[in-house]
Design an enzyme around this catalytic site. Structure first.
Site, mmCIF file in Angstrom:
data_model
loop_
_atom_site.group_PDB
_atom_site.id
_atom_site.type_symbol
_atom_site.label_atom_id
_atom_site.label_comp_id
_atom_site.label_asym_id
_atom_site.label_seq_id
_atom_site.Cartn_x
_atom_site.Cartn_y
_atom_site.Cartn_z
ATOM 1 N N ASN A 181 0.858 -1.190 0.000
ATOM 2 C CA ASN A 181 0.000 0.000 0.000
ATOM 3 C C ASN A 181 0.894 1.240 0.000
ATOM 4 O OD1 ASN A 181 -1.578 2.240 0.936
ATOM 5 N ND2 ASN A 181 -3.149 0.805 1.599
ATOM 6 N N HIS A 236 0.832 6.230 1.916
ATOM 7 C CA HIS A 236 1.495 7.190 2.794
ATOM 8 C C HIS A 236 2.724 7.838 2.178
ATOM 9 C CE1 HIS A 236 -1.507 6.642 5.737
ATOM 10 N NE2 HIS A 236 -1.329 5.338 5.724
ATOM 11 N N HIS A 243 -5.673 3.539 -1.558
ATOM 12 C CA HIS A 243 -6.999 3.864 -1.030
ATOM 13 C C HIS A 243 -7.336 5.292 -1.415
ATOM 14 C CE1 HIS A 243 -9.790 4.013 2.793
ATOM 15 N NE2 HIS A 243 -10.415 4.339 1.677
ATOM 16 N N ARG A 295 -9.549 8.013 -0.746
ATOM 17 C CA ARG A 295 -10.519 8.410 0.274
ATOM 18 C C ARG A 295 -11.386 9.570 -0.193
ATOM 19 N NH1 ARG A 295 -10.243 7.104 5.731
ATOM 20 N NH2 ARG A 295 -8.684 5.520 6.265
ATOM 21 N N ARG A 335 -7.051 12.562 1.205
ATOM 22 C CA ARG A 335 -5.972 12.941 2.124
ATOM 23 C C ARG A 335 -4.608 12.406 1.691
ATOM 24 N NH1 ARG A 335 -7.646 9.641 7.537
ATOM 25 N NH2 ARG A 335 -9.623 10.640 7.017
ATOM 26 N N GLU A 377 -8.638 0.375 -2.927
ATOM 27 C CA GLU A 377 -9.489 0.370 -1.746
ATOM 28 C C GLU A 377 -10.476 1.516 -1.858
ATOM 29 O OE1 GLU A 377 -6.613 -1.698 1.605
ATOM 30 O OE2 GLU A 377 -6.821 0.484 1.617
ATOM 31 N N THR A 392 -8.201 3.205 8.823
ATOM 32 C CA THR A 392 -9.349 2.303 8.905
ATOM 33 C C THR A 392 -9.375 1.640 10.273
ATOM 34 O OG1 THR A 392 -9.168 1.899 6.536
ATOM 35 C CG2 THR A 392 -10.487 0.353 7.805
ATOM 36 N N GLU A 443 -10.659 -9.766 2.614
ATOM 37 C CA GLU A 443 -9.414 -9.419 3.312
ATOM 38 C C GLU A 443 -9.751 -9.245 4.785
ATOM 39 O OE1 GLU A 443 -5.951 -5.964 3.562
ATOM 40 O OE2 GLU A 443 -7.024 -6.260 1.668
ATOM 41 N N HIS A 477 -3.473 -4.967 7.813
ATOM 42 C CA HIS A 477 -3.647 -3.862 8.758
ATOM 43 C C HIS A 477 -2.794 -4.087 10.003
ATOM 44 C CE1 HIS A 477 -5.661 -0.046 9.586
ATOM 45 N NE2 HIS A 477 -5.524 -0.367 10.859
#
Length: 246
Positions: free
Chosen positions: A10, A13, A46, A48, A52, A73, A104, A154, A197
């Site tokens: 992922n 970030h 993801h 959003r 963000r 996502e 999440t 998942e 996660h």
């Protein structure tokens, strides 16, 4: 039977750091290219509601940059469905989303959202997008996934990760057993189980050792480690730990 275990990275970030300054560095596309170069199996991003981290324009750029499958996502909203149908990622993982959350906070209540999910799942499937639900390792949620006919679930590993951080060995064992049992049940019902996660170098191996799991999606920890060791080194270390567990 133990199957090969894929690593999806992922890259959200990287975009978080970029957006902190409002410029274009560091570029999440470069991160995607590094994932491909070091043998990662997929890219997770993801998009959003509040944008963000990943932005709309990042999706096409990521898809153009590598041949790795993109796992998008997304929240179960008309806006995100439209975007998914436009970009046609390899997979779409439907996740819960609250604007005020930092990350999440748990699995999707697929059981409670069954009627909302039916048309979304149907339209994604019709577009040949592989649908996944990000859920707790809970029988009621898994049974809903079976009824919806999704090919992938998942399992949220956040509670497992928190239990380890808290030093609660009893809760850690309980969470690991829950994920193990639900992974076996998913596979028995023809659903491919994934997990993710809060996974780190220190806690990944018991999860990676679950034989039915086909893929782990890991992001925040790898990007954090990359600050100190570089992204390539962080991914290679995670890959080695996963392989050792198998």
């Amino acid at each position: 039977m133990t199957h090969p275990l894929r690593l999806g990275v992922n890259i959200d970030h990287v975009a978080t750091i970029r957006n902190a300054r409002g410029g274009d560095h560091p570029d999440p596309v470069r991160a995607a290219e590094i994932v491909a170069q070091v043998g990662g199996d997929g890219i997770t991003a993801h998009l959003r509601e509040d944008r963000r981290h990943i932005r709309d324009e990042d999706l096409a750029r990521i898809q153009d940059a590598t041949d790795l499958p993109l796992n998008l996502e997304m929240a179960a909203t008309p806006e995100m469905l439209t975007i998914a149908l436009r970009h046609k990622p390899h997979a779409a993982c439907i996740v819960p989303e609250k604007r005020e959350e930092r990350t999440t906070e748990g699995g999707l209540d697929a059981a409670g959202l069954h009627n909302t999910l039916v048309p979304i799942v149907d339209q994604l499937r019709d577009a040949n997008i592989r649908v996944s639900l990000f859920i707790e390792a809970d029988q009621r949620q898994l049974e809903t996934a079976i009824r919806l006919g999704v090919p992938v679930v998942e399992f949220h590993t956040g509670e497992y990760a928190h239990a380890i951080l808290d030093g609660d060995t009893e809760r850690t064992a309980k969470e690991l057993r829950r994920i193990t049992d639900m992974s076996a049940l998913a596979a028995k019902n023809g659903i491919e189980p994934h997990a993710g996660h809060g996974l780190t170098f220190d806690n990944v191996q018991p999860i990676a050792a679950i034989p039915q799991l086909a893929e782990l999606n890991i992001g925040h920890y790898l990007i954090g480690e990359a600050v100190f060791t570089g992204l390539e080194g962080a991914i290679r270390r995670m890959r080695d730990l996963m392989d050792e567990a198998r």
